[in-house]
Scaffold this motif. Structure first.
Motif, PDB file in Angstrom:
ATOM      1  N   GLN A 101     -63.244 -81.629 -80.079  1.00 58.33           N
ATOM      2  CA  GLN A 101     -62.857 -80.440 -80.852  1.00 58.33           C
ATOM      3  C   GLN A 101     -62.582 -79.222 -79.967  1.00 58.33           C
ATOM      4  OE1 GLN A 101     -62.995 -80.066 -84.510  1.00 58.33           O
ATOM      5  NE2 GLN A 101     -63.017 -82.278 -84.634  1.00 58.33           N
ATOM      6  N   ARG A 114     -70.149 -86.535 -65.468  1.00 54.33           N
ATOM      7  CA  ARG A 114     -70.165 -87.956 -65.810  1.00 54.33           C
ATOM      8  C   ARG A 114     -69.069 -88.698 -65.067  1.00 54.33           C
ATOM      9  NH1 ARG A 114     -73.691 -86.420 -68.955  1.00 54.33           N
ATOM     10  NH2 ARG A 114     -73.305 -84.598 -70.227  1.00 54.33           N
TER      11      ARG A 114
ATOM     12  N   ASP B  82     -69.829 -98.666 -94.461  1.00 54.56           N
ATOM     13  CA  ASP B  82     -70.031 -98.117 -93.113  1.00 54.56           C
ATOM     14  C   ASP B  82     -71.263 -98.732 -92.455  1.00 54.56           C
ATOM     15  OD1 ASP B  82     -67.888 -96.502 -93.354  1.00 54.56           O
ATOM     16  OD2 ASP B  82     -68.982 -94.600 -93.390  1.00 54.56           O
ATOM     17  N   GLU B 147     -75.518 -94.017 -78.520  1.00 55.18           N
ATOM     18  CA  GLU B 147     -74.106 -93.788 -78.189  1.00 55.18           C
ATOM     19  C   GLU B 147     -73.564 -92.501 -78.803  1.00 55.18           C
ATOM     20  OE1 GLU B 147     -72.407 -97.309 -79.814  1.00 55.18           O
ATOM     21  OE2 GLU B 147     -73.229 -98.612 -78.280  1.00 55.18           O
ATOM     22  N   TRP B 149     -73.542 -91.391 -81.991  1.00 56.55           N
ATOM     23  CA  TRP B 149     -73.063 -91.327 -83.373  1.00 56.55           C
ATOM     24  C   TRP B 149     -74.283 -91.469 -84.279  1.00 56.55           C
ATOM     25  CZ3 TRP B 149     -74.411 -95.769 -85.919  1.00 56.55           C
ATOM     26  CH2 TRP B 149     -74.492 -96.963 -85.176  1.00 56.55           C
ATOM     27  N   MET B 151     -75.766 -91.969 -88.599  1.00 56.48           N
ATOM     28  CA  MET B 151     -75.528 -92.294 -90.009  1.00 56.48           C
ATOM     29  C   MET B 151     -76.744 -91.822 -90.796  1.00 56.48           C
ATOM     30  SD  MET B 151     -74.061 -96.150 -90.329  1.00 56.48           S
ATOM     31  CE  MET B 151     -72.821 -96.848 -89.264  1.00 56.48           C
ATOM     32  N   SER B 286     -73.487 -86.939 -72.811  1.00 55.76           N
ATOM     33  CA  SER B 286     -74.368 -85.909 -73.335  1.00 55.76           C
ATOM     34  C   SER B 286     -75.021 -86.385 -74.630  1.00 55.76           C
ATOM     35  CB  SER B 286     -73.544 -84.654 -73.594  1.00 55.76           C
ATOM     36  OG  SER B 286     -74.264 -83.777 -74.423  1.00 55.76           O
ATOM     37  N   ALA B 288     -76.341 -83.921 -76.560  1.00 52.37           N
ATOM     38  CA  ALA B 288     -76.499 -82.644 -77.255  1.00 52.37           C
ATOM     39  C   ALA B 288     -75.930 -82.663 -78.670  1.00 52.37           C
ATOM     40  CB  ALA B 288     -75.830 -81.534 -76.446  1.00 52.37           C
ATOM     41  N   ARG B 289     -74.887 -83.434 -78.849  1.00 50.61           N
ATOM     42  CA  ARG B 289     -74.259 -83.481 -80.170  1.00 50.61           C
ATOM     43  C   ARG B 289     -74.002 -84.924 -80.566  1.00 50.61           C
ATOM     44  NH1 ARG B 289     -69.137 -80.632 -80.628  1.00 50.61           N
ATOM     45  NH2 ARG B 289     -68.687 -81.603 -78.631  1.00 50.61           N
ATOM     46  N   ARG B 291     -71.709 -87.568 -83.467  1.00 47.89           N
ATOM     47  CA  ARG B 291     -70.695 -87.703 -84.513  1.00 47.89           C
ATOM     48  C   ARG B 291     -71.335 -88.337 -85.725  1.00 47.89           C
ATOM     49  NH1 ARG B 291     -66.263 -88.512 -82.325  1.00 47.89           N
ATOM     50  NH2 ARG B 291     -65.651 -86.509 -83.133  1.00 47.89           N
ATOM     51  N   LEU B 293     -70.948 -90.294 -88.740  1.00 47.21           N
ATOM     52  CA  LEU B 293     -69.894 -91.179 -89.227  1.00 47.21           C
ATOM     53  C   LEU B 293     -69.603 -90.906 -90.698  1.00 47.21           C
ATOM     54  CD1 LEU B 293     -70.630 -94.588 -87.495  1.00 47.21           C
ATOM     55  CD2 LEU B 293     -69.436 -92.579 -86.660  1.00 47.21           C
ATOM     56  N   GLY B 296     -65.022 -87.670 -91.507  1.00 44.13           N
ATOM     57  CA  GLY B 296     -63.612 -87.306 -91.501  1.00 44.13           C
ATOM     58  C   GLY B 296     -63.125 -86.952 -90.102  1.00 44.13           C
ATOM     59  N   PHE B 297     -61.817 -87.064 -89.933  1.00 44.24           N
ATOM     60  CA  PHE B 297     -61.211 -86.970 -88.606  1.00 44.24           C
ATOM     61  C   PHE B 297     -61.447 -85.651 -87.884  1.00 44.24           C
ATOM     62  CE2 PHE B 297     -59.212 -90.782 -89.717  1.00 44.24           C
ATOM     63  CZ  PHE B 297     -58.621 -91.296 -88.581  1.00 44.24           C
ATOM     64  N   PHE B 298     -61.370 -84.558 -88.622  1.00 40.45           N
ATOM     65  CA  PHE B 298     -61.358 -83.266 -87.938  1.00 40.45           C
ATOM     66  C   PHE B 298     -62.690 -82.543 -88.046  1.00 40.45           C
ATOM     67  CE2 PHE B 298     -57.050 -84.413 -89.092  1.00 40.45           C
ATOM     68  CZ  PHE B 298     -56.494 -84.475 -87.823  1.00 40.45           C
ATOM     69  N   GLU B 299     -63.691 -83.273 -88.518  1.00 38.22           N
ATOM     70  CA  GLU B 299     -65.027 -82.701 -88.642  1.00 38.22           C
ATOM     71  C   GLU B 299     -65.661 -82.641 -87.252  1.00 38.22           C
ATOM     72  OE1 GLU B 299     -67.466 -80.834 -91.120  1.00 38.22           O
ATOM     73  OE2 GLU B 299     -65.632 -81.842 -91.799  1.00 38.22           O
ATOM     74  N   PRO B 300     -66.122 -81.456 -86.837  1.00 40.71           N
ATOM     75  CA  PRO B 300     -66.756 -81.404 -85.517  1.00 40.71           C
ATOM     76  C   PRO B 300     -68.065 -82.198 -85.494  1.00 40.71           C
ATOM     77  CG  PRO B 300     -66.670 -79.212 -86.530  1.00 40.71           C
ATOM     78  CD  PRO B 300     -66.075 -80.166 -87.507  1.00 40.71           C
ATOM     79  N   LYS B 301     -68.483 -82.523 -84.288  1.00 40.94           N
ATOM     80  CA  LYS B 301     -69.784 -83.190 -84.148  1.00 40.94           C
ATOM     81  C   LYS B 301     -70.892 -82.234 -84.575  1.00 40.94           C
ATOM     82  CE  LYS B 301     -68.458 -86.107 -80.259  1.00 40.94           C
ATOM     83  NZ  LYS B 301     -68.701 -86.402 -78.842  1.00 40.94           N
TER      84      LYS B 301
END
Lengths: 199, 327
Positions: A101, A114, B82, B147, B149, B151, B286, B288-289, B291, B293, B296-301
């Protein structure tokens, strides 16, 4: 020998469209909702896969020409190389936009910290001058230096493979296959070069 | 020895099933199937539901599941699809979609769980006996993969602590080690040594006894699908997902700290504790953040929380520990 006509009006457009298939296939899967629960990861992986594949295909042109004697194959090389750049660009933009983003503070840390990203990013950056100088004008302007510059594709391909090798968690089958193909392609060149010298 | 063989192509009249009988048999099979499903839906002892069926029908409802702590959540759970189609379960392949494709080869009935080590009541127990005394509850937990991500999953199960108490670990038991089945026939991914099979995981005793730690048998009120770790898996919601071992075949109480499979594979990258911690990066990415799942495509982490947001419940387990060292 393939005629100029069939090359220009048959083979080249056909190859051009063929090279678009991975993109169309990806777009189709997105539209149909056939990607996994993590579509951004899928897009990243698939564009990266194709960038690497096109790099290796581009590198295979010269050996193929030598083995088959079909000199016209060289006329496809620029297009294949540009497609490698195109998929690499897609891969990079997916990372930049969908994955990170445009959060540059994190992206810079990623690139600096990294190794697999450092190497992948370097490969992409190094591809840019090659893409920019792939035209006739640049070829004429650069003269002998053009070839020297474009030999950096060997390093880029190696970086690409390393990028893939370093990012997998446990199963390195796929990146190892890419590495073996790259070693074979570069090995052939090295062997030919030595052979030429000694003969 | 003389072996007489008759012509195999000849079908004797006595072998031919009467059309009438044939149809009756069909009906009988169909009815028993429906009966099994109805039984699954109506039985009041939930453990029996998971236990008595020869092989639980996929998506069979588990009856009698009560809401437990964390049964409601401000986070919307991820879709059933999912959760069941995006899995890391290397016993069935290293691709995220491999487990859904391949896990049907796993036979979850009959299933034995071996209880071993520093414990008063060791033995190989039938899954039914393991589950029988426990009331099942639903809890909606965040699930954070190493990794990066995540849920949100509505699990069905019961606290691991309740199970442990029944088998009475001795005072020597400092750790619990869990082991998955080893059977390359049923788990085709084990034919390649991607990890040191069988998959092994472990917890410190106090982590295992924490009320958040859960033994899971179901998902979305239904029988747990094989790719999600049927028939019995662990869930430790404040740790990265790989700590939550699937398809448990052995529970062993030990004095020494066990070495987990991922720790063996990469001790620099996957520690024994593996607590979710945004401040301790994986060497290659990292933390720190993450995703979320399904966002949606444009949702920030989203920002990763210490202990996956369960700090209030578990932070005291690690008081005084250097979480960078004990990652």
């Amino acid at each position: 020998m393939v005629s100029e006509r069939s090359l220009r009006w048959g083979i080249k457009p056909a190859v051009f469209l063929l090279c678009l298939v991975p993109l169309l296939w990806l777009v189709w899967d997105i539209v149909q909702g056939q990607l996994s629960a993590n579509p951004i990861e899928d897009i990243t992986h698939r564009s990266g896969d194709w960038a690497l594949r096109f790099l290796l295909i581009t590198l295979a042109v010269t050996p193929l020409k030598r083995l088959s004697g079909q000199v016209w194959l060289l006329r496809l090389r620029r297009m294949l190389g540009l497609y490698a750049f195109f998929y690499a660009l897609l891969h990079f933009l997916t990372y930049l936009w969908l994955d990170q983003q445009f959060l540059f503070s994190e992206i810079l840390v990623d690139i600096g910290k990294r190794p697999y990203i450092t190497v992948g990013f370097s490969a992409f950056v190094l591809l840019i001058p090659l893409a920019l100088t792939s035209n006739r004008y640049a070829m004429r302007r650069l003269g002998r230096r053009w070839q020297r510059l474009h030999r950096s594709v060997y390093v880029i391909a190696a970086f690409g493979v390393l990028h893939y090798l370093w990012l997998v968690k446990a199963d390195s089958r796929d990146p190892v296959i890419y590495a073996l193909i790259l070693i074979a392609l570069l090995g052939l060149r090295a062997w030919w070069q030595r052979h030429q010298r000694t003969v | 020895m003389l072996i007489k063989s008759k012509d195999r192509n000849i079908i004797l009249p006595s072998e031919i099933t009467d059309r009438e009988v044939y149809h009756q048999r069909r009906d009988f099979i169909r009815q028993s199937g429906q009966f099994a499903l109805a039984a699954a839906a109506s039985l009041t002892t939930p453990a029996l539901v998971a236990g008595t069926l020869p092989q639980p029908s996929p998506r069979a409802k588990i009856a009698g599941v009560k809401p437990g702590p964390f049964s409601s959540s401000t986070d919307t759970p991820n879709s059933y699809k999912d959760i069941t189609s995006y899995c890391n379960f290397y016993e069935f392949g290293t691709g995220k979609r491999d487990p859904e494709r391949n896990a049907h080869t796993l036979k979850t009935r009959p299933w034995k769980v071996s209880i071993e080590g520093e414990v008063e009541k060791p033995g190989a127990y039938d899954l039914e006996d393991i589950l029988k005394p426990h009331d099942l509850e639903e809890r909606i937990y965040r699930f954070r993969c190493v990794e990066a991500w995540s849920m949100v999953v509505p699990w069905v199960g019961f606290p691991l602590a309740d199970l442990i108490k029944r088998f009475q670990p001795t005072s020597k038991a400092k750790y619990v080690e869990f082991t998955t089945l080893y059977d390359p026939e049923q788990m085709p991914g084990q034919r390649r040594r991607v990890l040191d099979w069988p998959y092994t995981e472990g917890l410190r005793m106090d982590e295992a006894m924490n009320p958040l730690t859960m033994m899971v048998v179901g998902l979305y009120g239904e029988v747990l699908p094989n790719q999600n770790g049927a028939p019995l898996r662990l869930i430790v919601p404040w740790k990265y997902g790989f700590k939550s071992i699937k398809s448990i075949a052995k529970i062993r109480f030990t004095e020494q700290r066990p070495v987990s499979s991922w720790e063996k594979a990469g001790p620099r990258e996957y520690g024994f504790y593996s607590n979710v911690n945004p401040r301790v990066d994986h060497p290659r990415w990292s933390q720190a953040r993450e995703r979320r799942l399904g966002a949606g495509f444009f949702e920030p982490k989203v920002e990763t929380k210490l202990f996956n947001g369960y700090a209030e419940q578990v932070a005291d387990l690690y008081a005084g520990m250097d979480l960078r060292k004990y990652f």
